[in-house]
Design an enzyme around this catalytic site. Structure first.
Site, PDB file in Angstrom:
ATOM      1  N   ASP A   1       0.850  -1.193   0.000  1.00 23.40           N
ATOM      2  CA  ASP A   1       0.000   0.000   0.000  1.00 23.40           C
ATOM      3  C   ASP A   1       0.889   1.248   0.000  1.00 23.40           C
ATOM      4  O   ASP A   1       2.121   1.161  -0.152  1.00 23.40           O
ATOM      5  CB  ASP A   1      -1.008  -0.043   1.173  1.00 23.40           C
ATOM      6  CG  ASP A   1      -0.394   0.218   2.546  1.00 23.40           C
ATOM      7  OD1 ASP A   1       0.839   0.445   2.633  1.00 23.40           O
ATOM      8  OD2 ASP A   1      -1.138   0.202   3.541  1.00 23.40           O
TER       9      ASP A   1
ATOM     10  N   CYS B   1       2.466  -3.643   4.140  1.00 28.12           N
ATOM     11  CA  CYS B   1       1.674  -2.441   4.422  1.00 28.12           C
ATOM     12  C   CYS B   1       2.346  -1.762   5.623  1.00 28.12           C
ATOM     13  O   CYS B   1       3.539  -1.976   5.856  1.00 28.12           O
ATOM     14  CB  CYS B   1       0.194  -2.764   4.651  1.00 28.12           C
ATOM     15  SG  CYS B   1      -0.197  -3.761   6.100  1.00 28.12           S
TER      16      CYS B   1
ATOM     17  N   THR C   1       1.864  -2.111   8.950  1.00 28.48           N
ATOM     18  CA  THR C   1       2.195  -3.095   9.993  1.00 28.48           C
ATOM     19  C   THR C   1       2.428  -4.491   9.430  1.00 28.48           C
ATOM     20  O   THR C   1       2.982  -5.344  10.130  1.00 28.48           O
ATOM     21  CB  THR C   1       1.026  -3.218  10.990  1.00 28.48           C
ATOM     22  OG1 THR C   1      -0.139  -3.606  10.232  1.00 28.48           O
ATOM     23  CG2 THR C   1       0.759  -1.905  11.700  1.00 28.48           C
TER      24      THR C   1
ATOM     25  N   VAL D   1      -0.047  -6.365   9.015  1.00 24.57           N
ATOM     26  CA  VAL D   1      -1.192  -7.114   9.546  1.00 24.57           C
ATOM     27  C   VAL D   1      -2.399  -7.035   8.605  1.00 24.57           C
ATOM     28  O   VAL D   1      -2.971  -8.059   8.215  1.00 24.57           O
ATOM     29  CB  VAL D   1      -1.576  -6.618  10.956  1.00 24.57           C
ATOM     30  CG1 VAL D   1      -2.826  -7.332  11.449  1.00 24.57           C
ATOM     31  CG2 VAL D   1      -0.425  -6.843  11.929  1.00 24.57           C
TER      32      VAL D   1
ATOM     33  N   HIS E   1       6.960 -25.401   7.800  1.00 23.23           N
ATOM     34  CA  HIS E   1       5.828 -26.044   8.479  1.00 23.23           C
ATOM     35  C   HIS E   1       4.478 -25.759   7.827  1.00 23.23           C
ATOM     36  O   HIS E   1       3.616 -26.635   7.816  1.00 23.23           O
ATOM     37  CB  HIS E   1       5.743 -25.575   9.937  1.00 23.23           C
ATOM     38  CG  HIS E   1       6.888 -26.040  10.773  1.00 23.23           C
ATOM     39  ND1 HIS E   1       6.922 -25.885  12.144  1.00 23.23           N
ATOM     40  CD2 HIS E   1       8.050 -26.648  10.445  1.00 23.23           C
ATOM     41  CE1 HIS E   1       8.050 -26.376  12.621  1.00 23.23           C
ATOM     42  NE2 HIS E   1       8.762 -26.845  11.601  1.00 23.23           N
TER      43      HIS E   1
ATOM     44  N   HIS F   1       2.849 -32.000   8.896  1.00 20.23           N
ATOM     45  CA  HIS F   1       2.614 -30.657   8.352  1.00 20.23           C
ATOM     46  C   HIS F   1       1.586 -30.717   7.211  1.00 20.23           C
ATOM     47  O   HIS F   1       0.716 -29.856   7.109  1.00 20.23           O
ATOM     48  CB  HIS F   1       3.926 -30.028   7.881  1.00 20.23           C
ATOM     49  CG  HIS F   1       4.909 -29.852   9.000  1.00 20.23           C
ATOM     50  ND1 HIS F   1       4.572 -29.221  10.178  1.00 20.23           N
ATOM     51  CD2 HIS F   1       6.202 -30.240   9.142  1.00 20.23           C
ATOM     52  CE1 HIS F   1       5.608 -29.220  10.986  1.00 20.23           C
ATOM     53  NE2 HIS F   1       6.615 -29.848  10.379  1.00 20.23           N
TER      54      HIS F   1
ATOM     55  N   ARG G   1      -1.876 -31.032   8.670  1.00 20.42           N
ATOM     56  CA  ARG G   1      -2.390 -29.770   9.234  1.00 20.42           C
ATOM     57  C   ARG G   1      -2.781 -28.782   8.135  1.00 20.42           C
ATOM     58  O   ARG G   1      -3.772 -28.052   8.270  1.00 20.42           O
ATOM     59  CB  ARG G   1      -1.340 -29.168  10.180  1.00 20.42           C
ATOM     60  CG  ARG G   1      -1.182 -30.015  11.439  1.00 20.42           C
ATOM     61  CD  ARG G   1       0.088 -29.728  12.196  1.00 20.42           C
ATOM     62  NE  ARG G   1       0.263 -30.703  13.278  1.00 20.42           N
ATOM     63  CZ  ARG G   1       1.433 -30.946  13.876  1.00 20.42           C
ATOM     64  NH1 ARG G   1       2.519 -30.305  13.498  1.00 20.42           N
ATOM     65  NH2 ARG G   1       1.499 -31.837  14.844  1.00 20.42           N
TER      66      ARG G   1
HETATM   67  C1  RB5 Z   1      -2.416   2.500   6.425  1.00 21.80           C
HETATM   68  O1  RB5 Z   1      -2.288   3.725   7.054  1.00 21.80           O
HETATM   69  C2  RB5 Z   1      -2.271   1.361   7.435  1.00 21.80           C
HETATM   70  O2  RB5 Z   1      -3.461   1.230   8.147  1.00 21.80           O
HETATM   71  C3  RB5 Z   1      -1.915   0.085   6.732  1.00 21.80           C
HETATM   72  O3  RB5 Z   1      -0.739   0.273   6.018  1.00 21.80           O
HETATM   73  C4  RB5 Z   1      -1.689  -1.130   7.603  1.00 21.80           C
HETATM   74  O4  RB5 Z   1      -0.826  -0.849   8.642  1.00 21.80           O
HETATM   75  C5  RB5 Z   1      -2.871  -1.856   8.040  1.00 21.80           C
HETATM   76  O5  RB5 Z   1      -2.804  -2.927   8.656  1.00 21.80           O
END
Ligand code: RB5
Length: 148
Positions: free
Chosen positions: A8, A65, A67, A69, A98, A134, A137
């Site tokens: 992103d 991105c 984080t 996440v 794994h 593995h 699973r």
């Molecule tokens: C974007 O600002 C931020 O929310 C995105 O890059 C990411 O960290 C989301 O998980």
């Protein structure tokens, strides 16, 4: 090996640095992410990469991105995608061994350039162990994916 990469707006710089690192090592890298720092939603970035893996355009993927996440959650909504979000190389290695992970995710606001290179190197050079436990699973994950 043909690798896909996506990102992103928060990860343009880190994406470019990881791409350069991999190209210098001889990988062919296909860019599915944004090259602009204008807001670009991570589900779109993750989905483009996940579809490229589903269509076998690329073998493995890297998703970045802020984080790591959000983009990992988006990737993992796609059938057959096993995306691992991590911030160190040991998890990147073990998720290949794994989990037969096909996408590695990390955060541009979390890891340094050097650490990102270590993570992708560990991920791309480690094969799936092919161990029976593995495989069992991973098949259980597939069942969850299809049955819900
Ligand atoms: C974007 O600002 C931020 O929310 C995105 O890059 C990411 O960290 C989301 O998980």
């Amino acid at each position: 090996m043909k690798i896909g990469i996506s990102n992103d707006h928060s990860a343009v710089e880190l994406k470019n640095s990881v791409m350069k690192h991999l190209q210098e090592k001889g990988y062919e890298v296909v860019n599915y992410g944004t090259d602009s720092t204008e807001s670009y939603d991570y589900p779109i970035a993750g989905s483009k990469l996940a579809k490229a893996i589903q269509n076998e355009e690329v073998e493995l993927g890297i998703a970045i991105c802020g984080t790591g996440v959000g983009i990992s959650i988006a990737c993992n909504k796609h059938k057959g995608i096993r995306a691992c979000c991590c911030s160190e190389a040991t998890s990147a290695r073990l998720t290949r061994e794994h989990n037969d992970a096909n996408i590695i995710c990390f955060g541009a606001r979390i890891v340094s350039t050097e650490l990102a290179n270590d993570i992708v190197d560990a991920f791309l050079t480690t094969p799936f162990s092919n161990g029976e436990r593995h495989k069992r699973r991973i098949n259980q994950i597939r069942e969850i994916e299809y049955i819900g």
